[in-house]
Design a protein around this motif. Structure first.
Motif, mmCIF file in Angstrom:
data_model
loop_
_atom_site.group_PDB
_atom_site.id
_atom_site.type_symbol
_atom_site.label_atom_id
_atom_site.label_comp_id
_atom_site.label_asym_id
_atom_site.label_seq_id
_atom_site.Cartn_x
_atom_site.Cartn_y
_atom_site.Cartn_z
ATOM 1 N N TYR A 28 -30.828 -5.374 10.447
ATOM 2 C CA TYR A 28 -32.131 -4.973 9.920
ATOM 3 C C TYR A 28 -32.352 -3.470 10.086
ATOM 4 N N LYS B 275 -33.655 -11.176 8.290
ATOM 5 C CA LYS B 275 -35.112 -11.182 8.482
ATOM 6 C C LYS B 275 -35.778 -12.099 7.470
ATOM 7 N N LEU C 66 -34.630 -13.059 12.371
ATOM 8 C CA LEU C 66 -34.995 -11.933 13.224
ATOM 9 C C LEU C 66 -36.059 -12.405 14.205
ATOM 10 N N ASP D 124 -32.145 -6.658 5.079
ATOM 11 C CA ASP D 124 -33.251 -7.571 5.374
ATOM 12 C C ASP D 124 -32.860 -9.042 5.265
#
Length: 214
Positions: free
Chosen positions: A35, A43, A48, A40
């Motif tokens: 991240y 996430k 995450l 991403d």
């Protein structure tokens, strides 16, 4: 029941707690570093997080209790989101084992200082297991065999053309890895590595803590 487990029933509570912590921080570390380097993917898929539910693999966790080895859910990484894929890839792969190293160092530190203040036997046994299993995970995951982190680091260290060749043979590497781990070959391949490196790492902790705080 105990004969079907890789650990004794007395060790089992400490093993389970240790694995939940170790696997969770290992996978979170992968996701966090990815991240920070601009990916991403983990996430967006809810990885995450320090919630163990999102990282533990039921089969992998059961296997480590029965067979002595297993796995967590791999964190998804999209290398195309990295500005420098090779450097970011190495750091993302390294983050997981390093998290286990840090947990082991913390566990050793707690045991080191507990000598003076005293600690209930339950917690002494727990932190001993935290130390031992996290050192095992640190060393094991750095072995250069697919699908381990050590292999992913090698992939990013070699040239792109060599990486392509490695990818072509990766499926055979995974098969070889399983043969080495599951069969008696383990005693002649991976076990000698552990018998040398594990004591060396723990001795390293001892030297550092004795030098700084002894």
């Amino acid at each position: 029941m105990e004969r079907f487990l890789a650990f004794s029933l007395q060790e089992l509570p400490f093993v389970i707690i240790t694995l939940v912590v170790a696997f969770t921080f290992h996978e979170f570390a992968h996701a966090y570093v990815a991240y920070k380097f601009g990916d991403d993917t983990a996430k967006d898929q809810g990885r995450l997080t320090l919630n163990p539910v999102h990282h533990l693999d039921p089969i992998g966790t059961i296997l480590i209790l029965i067979a002595g080895f297993g796995w967590a859910r791999p964190v998804p990484v999209n290398r195309r989101n990295f500005q420098n894929p090779r450097l970011a890839g190495i750091l993302v792969s390294l983050a997981g084992p390093l998290s286990n190293f840090v947990i082991a160092a913390i566990a050793y530190g707690i045991l080191f200082f507990s000598v003076d203040v005293g600690m209930p036997p339950f917690f002494i046994d727990l932190f001993k297991m935290m130390l031992w299993l996290n050192v095992v995970l640190f060393v094991f995951n750095l072995l250069p065999l697919p699908p381990l982190d050590g292999y992913r680091i090698i992939e990013d260290l070699v040239s792109p053309s060599t990486r392509i060749k490695l990818t072509q043979y990766e499926q055979f590497g995974t098969l070889i890895f399983l043969i080495i781990v599951i069969t008696p070959l383990y005693q002649y391949t991976i076990q000698p590595i552990f018998s040398i490196i594990l004591p060396a790492v723990i001795q390293g902790f001892d030297t550092v803590f004795m030098t700084l705080f002894g």
